[in-house]
Design a protein around this motif. Structure first.
Motif, PDB file in Angstrom:
ATOM      1  N   ALA A  40       0.825  -1.215   0.000  1.00 16.66           N
ATOM      2  CA  ALA A  40       0.000   0.000   0.000  1.00 16.66           C
ATOM      3  C   ALA A  40       0.857   1.262   0.000  1.00 16.66           C
ATOM      4  O   ALA A  40       0.380   2.337  -0.387  1.00 16.66           O
ATOM      5  N   ASP A  41       2.108   1.154   0.397  1.00 15.36           N
ATOM      6  CA  ASP A  41       3.005   2.301   0.436  1.00 15.36           C
ATOM      7  C   ASP A  41       3.681   2.566  -0.908  1.00 15.36           C
ATOM      8  O   ASP A  41       4.367   3.577  -1.070  1.00 15.36           O
ATOM      9  N   ARG A  42       3.508   1.649  -1.861  1.00 18.41           N
ATOM     10  CA  ARG A  42       4.147   1.778  -3.177  1.00 18.41           C
ATOM     11  C   ARG A  42       3.161   2.337  -4.192  1.00 18.41           C
ATOM     12  O   ARG A  42       1.955   2.213  -4.027  1.00 18.41           O
ATOM     13  N   ARG A  43       3.693   2.905  -5.258  1.00 21.62           N
ATOM     14  CA  ARG A  43       2.850   3.429  -6.338  1.00 21.62           C
ATOM     15  C   ARG A  43       2.524   2.314  -7.325  1.00 21.62           C
ATOM     16  O   ARG A  43       3.387   1.524  -7.694  1.00 21.62           O
ATOM     17  N   GLY A  44       1.293   2.304  -7.767  1.00 21.13           N
ATOM     18  CA  GLY A  44       0.888   1.340  -8.780  1.00 21.13           C
ATOM     19  C   GLY A  44       1.112  -0.081  -8.312  1.00 21.13           C
ATOM     20  O   GLY A  44       0.914  -0.415  -7.147  1.00 21.13           O
ATOM     21  N   THR A  51      10.691  -0.655  -6.474  1.00 23.52           N
ATOM     22  CA  THR A  51      10.582   0.604  -5.744  1.00 23.52           C
ATOM     23  C   THR A  51      11.903   0.956  -5.076  1.00 23.52           C
ATOM     24  O   THR A  51      12.365   2.103  -5.145  1.00 23.52           O
ATOM     25  N   ALA A  52      12.546  -0.021  -4.453  1.00 22.06           N
ATOM     26  CA  ALA A  52      13.820   0.232  -3.780  1.00 22.06           C
ATOM     27  C   ALA A  52      14.894   0.670  -4.772  1.00 22.06           C
ATOM     28  O   ALA A  52      15.692   1.566  -4.481  1.00 22.06           O
ATOM     29  N   HIS A  53      14.917   0.056  -5.966  1.00 22.61           N
ATOM     30  CA  HIS A  53      15.897   0.467  -6.987  1.00 22.61           C
ATOM     31  C   HIS A  53      15.619   1.896  -7.457  1.00 22.61           C
ATOM     32  O   HIS A  53      16.556   2.682  -7.639  1.00 22.61           O
ATOM     33  N   LYS A  54      14.353   2.252  -7.636  1.00 22.24           N
ATOM     34  CA  LYS A  54      14.019   3.616  -8.051  1.00 22.24           C
ATOM     35  C   LYS A  54      14.462   4.632  -7.004  1.00 22.24           C
ATOM     36  O   LYS A  54      15.017   5.683  -7.332  1.00 22.24           O
ATOM     37  N   VAL A  55      14.229   4.320  -5.759  1.00 22.58           N
ATOM     38  CA  VAL A  55      14.634   5.211  -4.670  1.00 22.58           C
ATOM     39  C   VAL A  55      16.158   5.348  -4.647  1.00 22.58           C
ATOM     40  O   VAL A  55      16.700   6.442  -4.485  1.00 22.58           O
TER      41      VAL A  55
END
Length: 75
Positions: A40-44, A51-55
């Motif tokens: 629920a804390d992630r987009r899409g 998500t961790a790689h994008k951050v």
């Protein structure tokens, strides 16, 4: 999964980023891994790892930029 050492980072990170940027990447990835455990804390429908790689890349880009020579340089 979180990284214990920079030697465990993906080849694309180890082969193209200076050591300091690799350290930034590792720390940001590991932090995001914990922060985005709940879907629920992630987009899409991004996975926890995506998500961790994008951050992590975002954290690197705050201090480094990719030059015309395709190498990463401090800002």
């Amino acid at each position: 999964m979180p990284y214990d050492r920079i030697s465990e980072l993906p080849d694309a990170v180890r082969d193209h980023l200076p050591k300091h940027a690799q350290e930034i990447y590792k720390e940001a990835f590991n932090s995001a891994w914990g922060d985005y455990k709940d879907p629920a804390d992630r987009r899409g429908d991004a996975t926890r790892e995506e998500t961790a790689h994008k951050v992590a890349w975002s954290a690197v880009k705050q201090k480094y930029r990719k030059g015309d020579d395709d190498n990463w340089h401090p800002k």
